[in-house]
Design an enzyme around this catalytic site. Structure first.
Site, mmCIF file in Angstrom:
data_model
loop_
_atom_site.group_PDB
_atom_site.id
_atom_site.type_symbol
_atom_site.label_atom_id
_atom_site.label_comp_id
_atom_site.label_asym_id
_atom_site.label_seq_id
_atom_site.Cartn_x
_atom_site.Cartn_y
_atom_site.Cartn_z
ATOM 1 N N HIS A 94 0.852 -1.289 -0.134
ATOM 2 C CA HIS A 94 0.134 -0.052 0.060
ATOM 3 C C HIS A 94 0.810 1.235 0.012
ATOM 4 C CE1 HIS A 94 -2.720 3.113 1.228
ATOM 5 N NE2 HIS A 94 -3.962 2.244 0.986
ATOM 6 N N GLU A 168 -4.559 2.116 -7.265
ATOM 7 C CA GLU A 168 -4.764 3.295 -6.140
ATOM 8 C C GLU A 168 -3.649 4.478 -6.609
ATOM 9 O OE1 GLU A 168 -6.734 1.680 -2.574
ATOM 10 O OE2 GLU A 168 -4.470 1.816 -2.067
HETATM 11 P P1 PGA Z 1 -9.712 5.997 0.444
HETATM 12 O O1 PGA Z 1 -8.422 5.061 0.596
HETATM 13 O O2 PGA Z 1 -10.849 5.254 0.174
HETATM 14 O O3 PGA Z 1 -9.880 6.481 2.156
HETATM 15 O O4 PGA Z 1 -9.048 7.105 -0.504
HETATM 16 C C1 PGA Z 1 -8.186 4.017 -0.167
HETATM 17 C C2 PGA Z 1 -7.017 3.252 0.252
HETATM 18 O O5 PGA Z 1 -5.924 3.948 0.707
HETATM 19 O O6 PGA Z 1 -6.990 1.920 0.114
#
Ligand code: PGA
Length: 252
Positions: A94, A168
């Site tokens: 992540h 992401e």
């Molecule tokens: P968010 O986070 O939905 O708060 O933007 C997503 C993540 O970091 O997995």
């Protein structure tokens, strides 16, 4: 991939076990008849929430892991320990881990391998910063993160245990400024193309790509139904039972 996979990444929330239990049980009640697979990734200290009976479409996930089996690694939780708790999915790489805990592609690669060796499904997070996007280097960034994160990992192993990529974009995480559905669609295809080059078209076709970054109940359906993502990785909105359940509902 037939049913969408919706992952709740609670990050370092909530602040008490009582709240964690309440959140888990109220979402379970709301999603129990859903055709989507719903994965909860709570902080490790709250793993006891899984000791009750929960619906069969609900799965156990972890936000992180350490790749060694056991030993003198103060503060870490091993993949082996997670597998023993019947954990199904492990988020790896992540952007918050990469940024605040200096996780490199090499560490990410070791974790992906260890998760697969312990018969769990890795969710490998990739994505670019705003600066990288402005510079036009999105393709290079995704190429490197996927190539290095998957180095020496055979395609057959990915398919056997299941493997997911989560796109992401860092500029969309927690900002309330999600990626456009159209742009997301392009990014999903780009990730599939990179996977096809690293492995084969057939392998790439069988690897699901999730979207994450400011997902909410209003935009969730677009990523699944228009952009073609196989699921969602939800942060902030996964902390609100009704909002998260609505995301699950809208994904079908
Ligand atoms: P968010 O986070 O939905 O708060 O933007 C997503 C993540 O970091 O997995």
């Amino acid at each position: 991939m037939s049913k969408p996979i919706i992952i709740a990444n609670w990050k370092m929330n909530p602040v008490s076990l009582r709240e964690a239990k309440n959140l888990f049980s109220s979402v379970c009640k709301k999603v129990k008849n859903s055709k989507a697979e719903v994965v909860f990734c709570p902080p490790f200290v709250y793993f006891s929430i899984f000791s009750v009976r929960f619906p069969s479409n609900v799965k156990i996930g972890a936000q992180n892991c350490y790749f060694e089996k056991e030993g003198a690694f103060t503060g870490e939780v091993s993949v082996f320990q997670l597998a023993d708790l019947k954990c199904n999915y492990v988020i790896v790489g992540h952007s918050e881990r990469r940024k605040y805990f200096s996780e490199t592609d090499l560490i990410v690669n070791k974790k992906v391998g260890a998760v697969l060796d312990n018969k769990m499904t890795p969710v490998l997070c990739v994505g670019e910063t705003k600066e990288q996007r402005d510079r036009g280097s999105v393709q290079d960034v995704l190429n490197i993160q996927l190539r290095e994160g998957l180095r020496n990992i055979p395609g057959a192993k990915l398919l056997k245990q299941g493997f997911l990529v989560a796109y992401e974009p860092i500029w969309a995480i927690g900002t309330g400024r999600p990626c456009d559905v159209e742009e997301g669609q392009k990014m999903r295809l780009l990730i599939k193309k990179i996977l096809a080059k690293l492995y084969s078209q057939n392998t790439a076709n069988r690897i699901g790509v999730l979207y994450g970054g400011s997902v909410n109940s209003k935009n969730a359906a677009g990523y699944i139904k228009e952009a073609g993502f196989e699921g969602l990785l939800v942060g902030g909105a996964s902390l609100k039972a009704s909002e998260f359940s609505q995301i699950v509902k809208n994904s079908i």
